[in-house]
Design an enzyme around this catalytic site. Structure first.
Site, PDB file in Angstrom:
ATOM      1  N   ASP A 164      33.915 -56.370  75.474  1.00  0.00           N
ATOM      2  CA  ASP A 164      34.514 -55.492  76.481  1.00  0.00           C
ATOM      3  C   ASP A 164      33.397 -54.681  77.119  1.00  0.00           C
ATOM      4  O   ASP A 164      32.213 -54.890  76.812  1.00  0.00           O
ATOM      5  CB  ASP A 164      35.586 -54.577  75.846  1.00  0.00           C
ATOM      6  CG  ASP A 164      36.702 -54.261  76.837  1.00  0.00           C
ATOM      7  OD1 ASP A 164      36.398 -53.643  77.872  1.00  0.00           O
ATOM      8  OD2 ASP A 164      37.853 -54.663  76.598  1.00  0.00           O
TER       9      ASP A 164
ATOM     10  N   HIS B 235      36.008 -56.512  82.149  1.00  0.00           N
ATOM     11  CA  HIS B 235      35.723 -55.940  80.829  1.00  0.00           C
ATOM     12  C   HIS B 235      34.406 -56.519  80.313  1.00  0.00           C
ATOM     13  O   HIS B 235      34.300 -56.901  79.138  1.00  0.00           O
ATOM     14  CB  HIS B 235      36.879 -56.222  79.852  1.00  0.00           C
ATOM     15  CG  HIS B 235      38.120 -55.453  80.194  1.00  0.00           C
ATOM     16  ND1 HIS B 235      38.287 -54.134  79.840  1.00  0.00           N
ATOM     17  CD2 HIS B 235      39.225 -55.785  80.895  1.00  0.00           C
ATOM     18  CE1 HIS B 235      39.468 -53.697  80.284  1.00  0.00           C
ATOM     19  NE2 HIS B 235      40.049 -54.683  80.947  1.00  0.00           N
TER      20      HIS B 235
ATOM     21  N   GLU C 137      42.870 -57.002  84.098  1.00  0.00           N
ATOM     22  CA  GLU C 137      42.319 -55.829  84.790  1.00  0.00           C
ATOM     23  C   GLU C 137      40.990 -56.113  85.502  1.00  0.00           C
ATOM     24  O   GLU C 137      40.032 -55.359  85.353  1.00  0.00           O
ATOM     25  CB  GLU C 137      42.144 -54.678  83.788  1.00  0.00           C
ATOM     26  CG  GLU C 137      43.470 -54.260  83.170  1.00  0.00           C
ATOM     27  CD  GLU C 137      43.333 -53.120  82.175  1.00  0.00           C
ATOM     28  OE1 GLU C 137      44.081 -52.144  82.316  1.00  0.00           O
ATOM     29  OE2 GLU C 137      42.485 -53.199  81.259  1.00  0.00           O
TER      30      GLU C 137
ATOM     31  N   TYR D 212      51.845 -51.840  71.551  1.00  0.00           N
ATOM     32  CA  TYR D 212      50.468 -51.335  71.578  1.00  0.00           C
ATOM     33  C   TYR D 212      50.399 -50.182  70.579  1.00  0.00           C
ATOM     34  O   TYR D 212      50.994 -49.129  70.779  1.00  0.00           O
ATOM     35  CB  TYR D 212      50.079 -50.866  72.982  1.00  0.00           C
ATOM     36  CG  TYR D 212      49.440 -51.947  73.843  1.00  0.00           C
ATOM     37  CD1 TYR D 212      49.717 -53.288  73.636  1.00  0.00           C
ATOM     38  CD2 TYR D 212      48.541 -51.612  74.854  1.00  0.00           C
ATOM     39  CE1 TYR D 212      49.118 -54.271  74.420  1.00  0.00           C
ATOM     40  CE2 TYR D 212      47.940 -52.590  75.639  1.00  0.00           C
ATOM     41  CZ  TYR D 212      48.239 -53.913  75.409  1.00  0.00           C
ATOM     42  OH  TYR D 212      47.645 -54.889  76.186  1.00  0.00           O
TER      43      TYR D 212
ATOM     44  N   GLU E 192      40.165 -47.339  71.386  1.00  0.00           N
ATOM     45  CA  GLU E 192      39.433 -46.350  72.185  1.00  0.00           C
ATOM     46  C   GLU E 192      39.260 -45.009  71.468  1.00  0.00           C
ATOM     47  O   GLU E 192      38.281 -44.301  71.670  1.00  0.00           O
ATOM     48  CB  GLU E 192      40.160 -46.095  73.509  1.00  0.00           C
ATOM     49  CG  GLU E 192      39.930 -47.140  74.573  1.00  0.00           C
ATOM     50  CD  GLU E 192      40.923 -48.284  74.535  1.00  0.00           C
ATOM     51  OE1 GLU E 192      41.484 -48.574  73.464  1.00  0.00           O
ATOM     52  OE2 GLU E 192      41.142 -48.907  75.592  1.00  0.00           O
TER      53      GLU E 192
HETATM   54  C1  ACM Z   1      45.053 -54.959  78.337  1.00  0.00           C
HETATM   55  O1  ACM Z   1      45.641 -54.025  77.763  1.00  0.00           O
HETATM   56  N1  ACM Z   1      44.204 -54.703  79.323  1.00  0.00           N
HETATM   57  C2  ACM Z   1      45.293 -56.340  77.972  1.00  0.00           C
END
Ligand code: ACM
Ligand code: ZN
Length: 773
Positions: free
Chosen positions: A201, A276, A344, A436, A488
């Protein structure tokens, strides 16, 4: 604190999930994920140094030996395993080719155990079930006084989904190898079978690639930003030291892959392209678009405009570079699936890059979005040409899908993946809104800081992936579900474990149990038996499920205080005299009506023991408290509910509005009153672009028609865009005027300036309380 055995017995007695042992001590049959059918029988089987496994072949022997080895340290003996067909054996493995993949039948009697399965994974899962029927001490160090018994029971079991996944982001936080191995051990106990490793990433490249050593020499290391939360971290400057990071050597990966394979877990590597990719491009900047004119470093945070730096889709050498990397990836990971990301990808540079634009013309593509489709198809086709299948995030549905690609639905509730299903593609669901695990798992004031709203244990457990409105064929294309662990906000392995557990146990039930069999109280009972196993292993987990969430609403001039805990098997006890709540404090049975300033303190209790944190609610009463708020939206009541918000702007006590619009609302004090001071509670969270308003004004009226401005304040960009997370009270002097209606007007701060970590993004405004004195 564990509950006393008596209550456990009574509760389980009601559930009928017990069996009476020889000594008449009931033994619960609690396994996570719950097996499809469990029929308790009488008595128990006891393991000893004389116990022998009789198995059919070497593969089964490996499964049995791994199980037998669990006894060696805690029990001080190791059951024997034999493949001798003449051996009687106390535990017999019998191959039954009529069974479905991964399924098993387990029959425990006082004199022996029979296990039937068609494949290695079926035998393995039978052993994981047996493992959970043994004392939790099996997972710890020497336990001389434990009784190594399992209740007599007949179990028939098979998974709902073939794909039962956990994703782990080792790019944002580098999880050391030994902790990954321990997570794999936990996954195996929960019968999860796919570990999706997010290896690359913007924040780190974690995989040794022999051909491109700079990927880890440079790409695995980033600057330190101690004490600064991920979204607020500033980008690196050239030459800054980069002490934070790490990577897996190829030997580490081989060890992880083999360890997982022994536990029936496929490790699926993700090499995320084309975005990323700042870590890779920090090492090899020549593969970014040539129009990029800023320093490319490994990002410690979100990256601001640097997050737009992605692989150039026009440079042919980029594809050679990625193919060479993938060659090593394919060698290291024997997995059927390879994840190529695709999420993204901001096309800022592709829009102006001459190479990307030339590619668009040459390939007759209609847009930069189609250019991403082209990029993904090329990389996917390469992986497919090597005999593997490709998984990609649901952004791939924005253009023509690569042949055969499997889509992982993450955005919102995962709906984007259905676009792929409509085209006949298989898919996996890991919806951010439910699965998530970076999101808060309980009342936010007790949680370590992380992102967004809540995905509680109950939310995860309650998730049903197959929706009523699906076309019938979608269900057959759904491969399964996955919990995604983005890191994160993690600085230690314990931080990761805290977010994973116990929610991963809930995900395991979603993945394994048949549709329509959910039983939340039953799950909690199983979980209560499972958690001591994590204790024995030294694995960290959250107890957020015992915490109380408040909802405080105006109620005819008073405050209605509603308290709730997601566990139905606890009592809420509270005080209003400032003392700590205890087991004999008043029992909360219905919402409290509070008519004046008071501090409510409450906590959950079970069997006389406090289970959760003490929730302290200092309720203030001022002239605005419990008054109607006109025009502030559905959440406006929190502005006058007497309770201040926590330092998490996403907790239930903060009110926000759509950015870019003037905010206006009016508080009806009910009667004319003399007003001296106005206060608005405001929060700054720099990294999330939550800031003071640029302007606040208060106008007064007797009749809610004619308003006269009483006071206003403006804030300069220097006052607004300050770094940090803090709550601030904005006060205005109302000069002793008399009025019944107090109109508040606010303007948010507009776009964040260029030197902000979120340049150009709209600042958001959050207020917790209006105080009128
Ligand atoms: C993601 O949460 N960008 C897959
Ligand atoms: Zn380019």
């Amino acid at each position: 604190m564990r509950r006393p055995i008596l209550l456990l017995t009574l509760t389980l007695g009601c559930m009928g999930a017990l069996t009476a042992c020889g000594d008449r001590t009931p033994m619960p049959v609690h396994v996570v994920p719950e097996p499809a059918t469990v029929v308790p029988e009488t008595g128990f089987f006891e393991f000893s140094e004389r116990t022998t496994f009789a198995v059919g072949d070497d593969e089964q022997a490996a499964v049995a030996e791994a199980f037998a080895a669990l006894f060696t340290v805690p029990a001080g003996f190791t059951p024997r395993v034999t493949t001798d067909p003449a051996a009687a054996g106390d535990i017999r493995f019998e191959t039954d080719t009529t069974r479905t993949a991964e399924s098993y039948a387990l029959h425990v009697t006082p004199t022996g155990i029979t296990v039937r399965a068609a494949d290695r994974s079926g035998f393995f899962y039978a052993m994981q079930t047996l493992r959970q029927l043994l004392p939790a001490a099996l997972e710890g160090s020497r336990a001389a006084d434990a009784a190594w018994r399992v209740p007599a029971v007949r179990i028939e079991d098979a998974p709902r989904f073939a794909y039962r996944g956990m994703h782990l982001d080792v790019a944002r936080f580098f999880m050391p190898r030994e902790h990954v191995l321990r997570l794999i051990e936990c996954m195996a106990q929960l019968k999860l079978n796919k570990l999706h490793l997010h290896l690359t990433d913007d924040n780190g490249w974690r995989l040794e690639i022999k051909r491109y050593p700079r990927l880890t020499e440079v790409g695995a290391w980033r600057v330190d930003r101690p004490g600064v939360p991920f979204p607020a971290r500033r980008n690196p400057a050239p030459g800054e030291p980069t002490p934070v990071g790490g990577f897996y050597t190829q030997d580490d990966i081989r060890e992880i892959v083999a360890y997982a394979a022994e536990r029936q877990i496929e490790v699926i590597p993700e090499i995320d392209v084309p975005a990323h990719s700042n870590a890779a491009l920090a090492a090899y900047p020549e593969y970014a678009c040539p129009v990029v004119n800023r320093y490319i470093g490994v990002l410690p945070g979100l990256g601001g405009r640097n997050a737009d730096i992605i692989f150039c889709a026009g440079n042919e050498q980029v594809f050679g570079f990625l193919q060479n990397i993938l060659d090593e990836v394919l060698e290291l990971f024997p997995s059927r699936y390879i994840h190529l990301g695709g999420d993204e990808a901001w096309k800022t540079h592709w829009k102006t890059c001459p190479l990307c634009q030339a590619r668009i013309r040459r390939e007759k593509l209609a847009s930069v979005e189609e250019l991403q489709g082209y990029f993904m198809r090329r990389v996917c086709d390469y992986v497919r040409s090597k005999g593997r299948e490709v998984i990609g995030w649901d952004e791939l549905t924005n253009s023509r899908l690569p042949e055969g690609v499997i889509i992982q639905g993450w955005q919102g509730y995962g709906q984007a993946a259905l676009k792929a299903a409509a085209q006949g593609h298989r898919f996996i669901l890991t919806p951010a809104r439910v699965l998530y695990l970076i999101r808060y798992q309980g009342p936010q004031r007790f949680e370590p800081v992380t992102y967004f709203g809540n995905n509680t244990l109950q939310d995860v457990y309650g998730y049903e992936p197959v929706q009523e409105d699906w076309a019938p064929e979608y269900e057959s294309l759904l491969m399964g579900v996955q919990a995604s662990m983005w890191t994160e906000f993690c600085d230690t392995p314990e931080d990761v474990e805290y977010l994973l557990f116990p929610r991963l146990a809930a995900l395991a039930e979603v993945a394994w149990q048949p549709r329509g069999t959910k039983d939340w109280p039953g799950f909690l009972q199983r979980l209560d038996t499972f958690l001591p196993r994590l204790d024995a292993m030294g694995v960290t987990y959250a107890r957020s499920m015992f915490n109380i969430q408040q909802r405080i609403e105006p109620d005819g001039g008073a405050l209605r205080v509603e308290l709730a805990c997601i566990r139905p098997d606890v009592e809420i006890r509270y005080t209003t005299d400032g003392s700590e709540p205890a087991a004999d404090s008043p029992l909360y049975a219905e919402p409290l009506r509070i008519e004046g300033p008071v501090t409510v303190k409450c906590a959950t209790f079970r069997d006389g023991c406090r289970e959760g944190e003490v929730l302290e609610l200092p309720l203030d009463f001022n002239k605005a408290t419990a008054c109607p708020v006109l025009g502030a939206g559905a959440n406006g009541y929190v502005l006058v509910n007497g309770l201040r918000g926590s330092d998490k702007y996403t907790d239930s006590e903060w009110c926000t509005w759509e950015p870019g619009k003037e905010v206006s609302f009016t508080i009806d004090l009910g009667a004319c009153d003399t007003l001296h001071r106005f206060t608005a509670g405001c929060i700054t969270n720099y990294g999330m672009a939550v800031h003071l308003p640029s302007q606040i004004s208060v106008a007064l009226s007797d009749d809610n028609r004619t308003f006269t401005e009483a006071a206003s304040r403006r804030f300069t960009p220097a006052e607004i865009f300050r770094e940090g997370t803090f709550i601030e009270d904005l006060t205005l002097d109302l000069g002793g005027r008399t009025a019944r209606y107090v109109q508040v007007r606010l303007r948010d701060a507009g776009p964040c300036p260029e030197n902000h970590v979120r340049p150009g993004q709209s600042a958001k405004l959050y207020l917790d309380e209006i105080i009128i004195e």
